[in-house]
Design a protein around this motif. Structure first.
Motif, PDB file in Angstrom:
ATOM      1  N   ARG A  84      31.066 -18.972  -9.353  1.00  0.00           N
ATOM      2  CA  ARG A  84      31.352 -19.480  -8.022  1.00  0.00           C
ATOM      3  C   ARG A  84      32.434 -20.564  -8.077  1.00  0.00           C
ATOM      4  NH1 ARG A  84      28.125 -16.821  -5.049  1.00  0.00           N
ATOM      5  NH2 ARG A  84      28.702 -17.820  -3.104  1.00  0.00           N
ATOM      6  N   TRP A  85      33.258 -20.584  -7.032  1.00  0.00           N
ATOM      7  CA  TRP A  85      34.299 -21.595  -6.919  1.00  0.00           C
ATOM      8  C   TRP A  85      34.045 -22.420  -5.673  1.00  0.00           C
ATOM      9  CZ3 TRP A  85      38.438 -22.346 -10.263  1.00  0.00           C
ATOM     10  CH2 TRP A  85      38.635 -21.353 -11.240  1.00  0.00           C
ATOM     11  N   PRO A  86      33.810 -23.703  -5.836  1.00  0.00           N
ATOM     12  CA  PRO A  86      33.737 -24.558  -4.653  1.00  0.00           C
ATOM     13  C   PRO A  86      35.151 -24.776  -4.116  1.00  0.00           C
ATOM     14  CG  PRO A  86      33.185 -25.789  -6.667  1.00  0.00           C
ATOM     15  CD  PRO A  86      33.593 -24.432  -7.098  1.00  0.00           C
ATOM     16  N   VAL A  87      35.309 -24.627  -2.814  1.00  0.00           N
ATOM     17  CA  VAL A  87      36.635 -24.686  -2.192  1.00  0.00           C
ATOM     18  C   VAL A  87      36.634 -25.741  -1.089  1.00  0.00           C
ATOM     19  CG1 VAL A  87      38.285 -23.381  -0.782  1.00  0.00           C
ATOM     20  CG2 VAL A  87      37.095 -22.254  -2.683  1.00  0.00           C
ATOM     21  N   ALA A  88      37.753 -26.444  -0.952  1.00  0.00           N
ATOM     22  CA  ALA A  88      37.894 -27.405   0.147  1.00  0.00           C
ATOM     23  C   ALA A  88      38.870 -26.877   1.182  1.00  0.00           C
ATOM     24  CB  ALA A  88      38.400 -28.749  -0.393  1.00  0.00           C
ATOM     25  N   VAL A 112      33.048 -22.585   0.640  1.00  0.00           N
ATOM     26  CA  VAL A 112      33.653 -23.753   1.277  1.00  0.00           C
ATOM     27  C   VAL A 112      32.612 -24.856   1.294  1.00  0.00           C
ATOM     28  CG1 VAL A 112      34.654 -24.694   3.375  1.00  0.00           C
ATOM     29  CG2 VAL A 112      35.214 -22.362   2.670  1.00  0.00           C
ATOM     30  N   VAL A 113      32.841 -25.878   0.478  1.00  0.00           N
ATOM     31  CA  VAL A 113      31.834 -26.929   0.318  1.00  0.00           C
ATOM     32  C   VAL A 113      32.330 -28.281   0.815  1.00  0.00           C
ATOM     33  CG1 VAL A 113      30.747 -25.811  -1.657  1.00  0.00           C
ATOM     34  CG2 VAL A 113      32.622 -27.442  -2.015  1.00  0.00           C
ATOM     35  N   ALA A 114      33.624 -28.350   1.183  1.00  0.00           N
ATOM     36  CA  ALA A 114      34.148 -29.641   1.622  1.00  0.00           C
ATOM     37  C   ALA A 114      35.225 -29.425   2.670  1.00  0.00           C
ATOM     38  CB  ALA A 114      34.729 -30.414   0.432  1.00  0.00           C
ATOM     39  N   LEU A 115      35.168 -30.244   3.712  1.00  0.00           N
ATOM     40  CA  LEU A 115      36.185 -30.192   4.774  1.00  0.00           C
ATOM     41  C   LEU A 115      36.770 -31.580   4.929  1.00  0.00           C
ATOM     42  CD1 LEU A 115      34.098 -28.232   7.456  1.00  0.00           C
ATOM     43  CD2 LEU A 115      35.639 -27.288   5.722  1.00  0.00           C
ATOM     44  N   PHE A 116      38.059 -31.630   5.225  1.00  0.00           N
ATOM     45  CA  PHE A 116      38.709 -32.920   5.427  1.00  0.00           C
ATOM     46  C   PHE A 116      39.572 -32.881   6.672  1.00  0.00           C
ATOM     47  CE2 PHE A 116      38.065 -32.437   0.872  1.00  0.00           C
ATOM     48  CZ  PHE A 116      37.382 -33.614   0.576  1.00  0.00           C
ATOM     49  N   ASP A 117      39.613 -34.023   7.372  1.00  0.00           N
ATOM     50  CA  ASP A 117      40.538 -34.132   8.497  1.00  0.00           C
ATOM     51  C   ASP A 117      40.904 -35.592   8.669  1.00  0.00           C
ATOM     52  OD1 ASP A 117      41.245 -31.948  10.936  1.00  0.00           O
ATOM     53  OD2 ASP A 117      41.677 -34.062  11.364  1.00  0.00           O
ATOM     54  N   ILE A 118      42.105 -35.810   9.192  1.00  0.00           N
ATOM     55  CA  ILE A 118      42.602 -37.164   9.352  1.00  0.00           C
ATOM     56  C   ILE A 118      42.103 -37.787  10.655  1.00  0.00           C
ATOM     57  CG2 ILE A 118      44.750 -36.735  10.646  1.00  0.00           C
ATOM     58  CD1 ILE A 118      46.170 -38.482   8.529  1.00  0.00           C
ATOM     59  N   ASP A 119      41.629 -36.916  11.565  1.00  0.00           N
ATOM     60  CA  ASP A 119      41.210 -37.364  12.889  1.00  0.00           C
ATOM     61  C   ASP A 119      39.788 -37.935  12.842  1.00  0.00           C
ATOM     62  OD1 ASP A 119      40.449 -37.699  15.494  1.00  0.00           O
ATOM     63  OD2 ASP A 119      40.889 -35.639  16.127  1.00  0.00           O
ATOM     64  N   PRO A 120      39.658 -39.250  13.092  1.00  0.00           N
ATOM     65  CA  PRO A 120      38.335 -39.885  13.005  1.00  0.00           C
ATOM     66  C   PRO A 120      37.316 -39.239  13.945  1.00  0.00           C
ATOM     67  CG  PRO A 120      40.071 -41.521  13.299  1.00  0.00           C
ATOM     68  CD  PRO A 120      40.703 -40.186  13.509  1.00  0.00           C
ATOM     69  N   CYS A 145      31.878 -32.449  -5.679  1.00  0.00           N
ATOM     70  CA  CYS A 145      31.657 -31.013  -5.468  1.00  0.00           C
ATOM     71  C   CYS A 145      32.302 -30.157  -6.552  1.00  0.00           C
ATOM     72  CB  CYS A 145      32.196 -30.580  -4.110  1.00  0.00           C
ATOM     73  SG  CYS A 145      31.430 -31.419  -2.721  1.00  0.00           S
ATOM     74  N   GLY A 146      33.087 -30.775  -7.403  1.00  0.00           N
ATOM     75  CA  GLY A 146      33.758 -29.998  -8.448  1.00  0.00           C
ATOM     76  C   GLY A 146      34.811 -29.053  -7.898  1.00  0.00           C
ATOM     77  N   VAL A 147      35.424 -29.464  -6.801  1.00  0.00           N
ATOM     78  CA  VAL A 147      36.424 -28.611  -6.147  1.00  0.00           C
ATOM     79  C   VAL A 147      37.709 -28.545  -6.968  1.00  0.00           C
ATOM     80  CG1 VAL A 147      38.010 -28.512  -4.186  1.00  0.00           C
ATOM     81  CG2 VAL A 147      35.575 -28.934  -3.809  1.00  0.00           C
ATOM     82  N   ARG A 148      38.210 -27.324  -7.207  1.00  0.00           N
ATOM     83  CA  ARG A 148      39.502 -27.174  -7.878  1.00  0.00           C
ATOM     84  C   ARG A 148      40.485 -26.382  -7.033  1.00  0.00           C
ATOM     85  NH1 ARG A 148      38.076 -24.615 -13.443  1.00  0.00           N
ATOM     86  NH2 ARG A 148      40.327 -24.790 -13.778  1.00  0.00           N
ATOM     87  N   LEU A 149      39.959 -25.705  -6.004  1.00  0.00           N
ATOM     88  CA  LEU A 149      40.827 -24.903  -5.127  1.00  0.00           C
ATOM     89  C   LEU A 149      40.734 -25.409  -3.699  1.00  0.00           C
ATOM     90  CD1 LEU A 149      39.908 -21.299  -6.372  1.00  0.00           C
ATOM     91  CD2 LEU A 149      41.606 -22.910  -7.302  1.00  0.00           C
TER      92      LEU A 149
END
Lengths: 232, 232
Positions: A84-88, A112-120, A145-149
């Motif tokens: 499995r690949w954890p992906v952001a 998909v284990v992580a999401l990011f956004d600049i909008d508070p 999360c060990g995300v590499r991708l």
DNA sequence: TAGATTGTTAATCGATTAACAATC
DNA sequence: TAGATTGTTAATCGATTAACAATC
């Protein structure tokens, strides 16, 4: 100088497509296949299939062919999708949200284990069960999360900075969905995935080849795209 | 067998990326650029930039370089994006809806003007101002709208049939977002756009299960992506 | 064994890079 | 003019295809 031993990009793409075809064949209950069958499925040549596979070892038996299940596992291992690949996902706008929710990924061992956004306003909300983190927390979350991708789905003007942040956090492979050219250190694998770039490939080819006399028919692009049934 | 001189796929991709960079340069107010600058932006060589452009004519002046705006228009013309392209989306599930609503397309001269789905419950609904049509109406709608390009976002098991329907209706370029191998006549341009295929390209390169040591070794991937792993 | 199909080597083809005369 | 940069040709490099001995 150190050289790089990487799998040719074209081979890599074909391996993915072989795998799709083997999945299909396994569904159908086929137990064996041959380089000729695989080639026919993709519109490639049998020699190319054997050549591609020969880069990684010997998977078939002369006179017999390949065991579908065995080859499937081998290609999964080569592609690295036997684990499995954890992906952001960075940027949870319209496209980012769709990517975050897209079911097929999990079936192919990408989570998909992580999401990011600049909008508070978006940080802290959940999409498909995953909380949106701030860009400031990227280092921490990526490490945890060990995300590499990662999938980069921010606006064009934010792409370079966001990509650099990902690299600093330890990500080594990025699909760039933003309509911008991003430059990163050579060690990072970066593919353009902007749909408008892909659409431009279509319009380029389609308008470059306006209905020609049949005697001058398209060479059909690479076997990966659409080589014809018609041969002459 | 006769061949057609079509634009090399790799050149086509680079042209799109040159264009992204020129858009950026124009935004910044640059009036001229050079093959060296374009190359640096993409990680290509200056010779390659000039070679790519020379396939289509002479756009620069020795000792001076290229006019940003002039080259931009030239590349837009080569790519065929100096005019609008009506585009269809087939399959309005999660991904299809996101594609249908994606704003950037219109800015790049691709207009989503037709949507199709097999589910009667979805037919007649509107997404981003466009009504969803039934698959039965495809011939009619595609003809009326002058659609030649389509985004295929149906499930894997429906991909081949839907693609064939598009081709019958007159579509000549398709981005295949479905995780399935599709075979079409050679005259149709078909690109794999399945995100899981793209992710597999990343995992393949990142895990770079290097081939058994052999006398020859791979090179470093194209300048477009990124070089692979350094070994030894 | 006879037929089939592999893995691999050699030949072909195409794409990238280096070099440089032309020229602004 | 001197310096810069193009467009293009020749050299290099890599990827695809054809052919075939090995072998199941």
């Amino acid at each position: 100088m150190t050289r790089v031993s990487s799998i040719p990009k074209a081979t890599c793409l074909r391996l993915s497509l072989y795998l799709r075809h083997l999945d299909h064949a396994a569904d159908q209950g086929s137990e064996t296949t041959s380089s000729a069958q695989l080639a026919a499925a993709l519109g490639a040549t049998a020699a190319q299939v054997r050549k591609d596979l020969s880069l990684f070892g010997q998977f078939g038996r002369p006179g017999v062919g390949y065991q579908v299940e065995e080859l499937r596992q081998a290609i999964r291992r080569i592609l690295g999708v036997d684990r499995r690949w954890p992906v952001a996902v960075v940027g949870v706008g319209n496209l980012g949200r769709a990517l975050a929710r897209y079911r097929e990924f999990a079936e192919r061992n990408f989570d998909v284990v992580a999401l990011f956004d600049i909008d508070p306003a978006k940080v802290g909300s959940r999409i498909g069960g995953v909380v949106v983190s701030s860009m400031e927390d990227m280092d921490k979350v990526v490490a945890e999360c060990g995300v590499r991708l990662a999938l980069l789905a921010v606006p064009a003007h934010a792409a370079q900075k966001a990509a650099e942040a990902l690299v600093r956090a330890g990500v080594t492979g990025i699909l760039n969905f933003a309509p911008a050219v991003v430059r990163l250190p050579a060690r990072v694998v970066l593919y353009p995935a902007d749909v408008s770039v892909l659409l431009e490939q279509l319009s380029c080819q389609v308008s470059a080849e306006p209905a020609r006399p049949r005697s001058r028919r398209g060479k059909g692009g690479s076997a990966l795209t659409a080589r014809g049934f018609e041969v002459e």
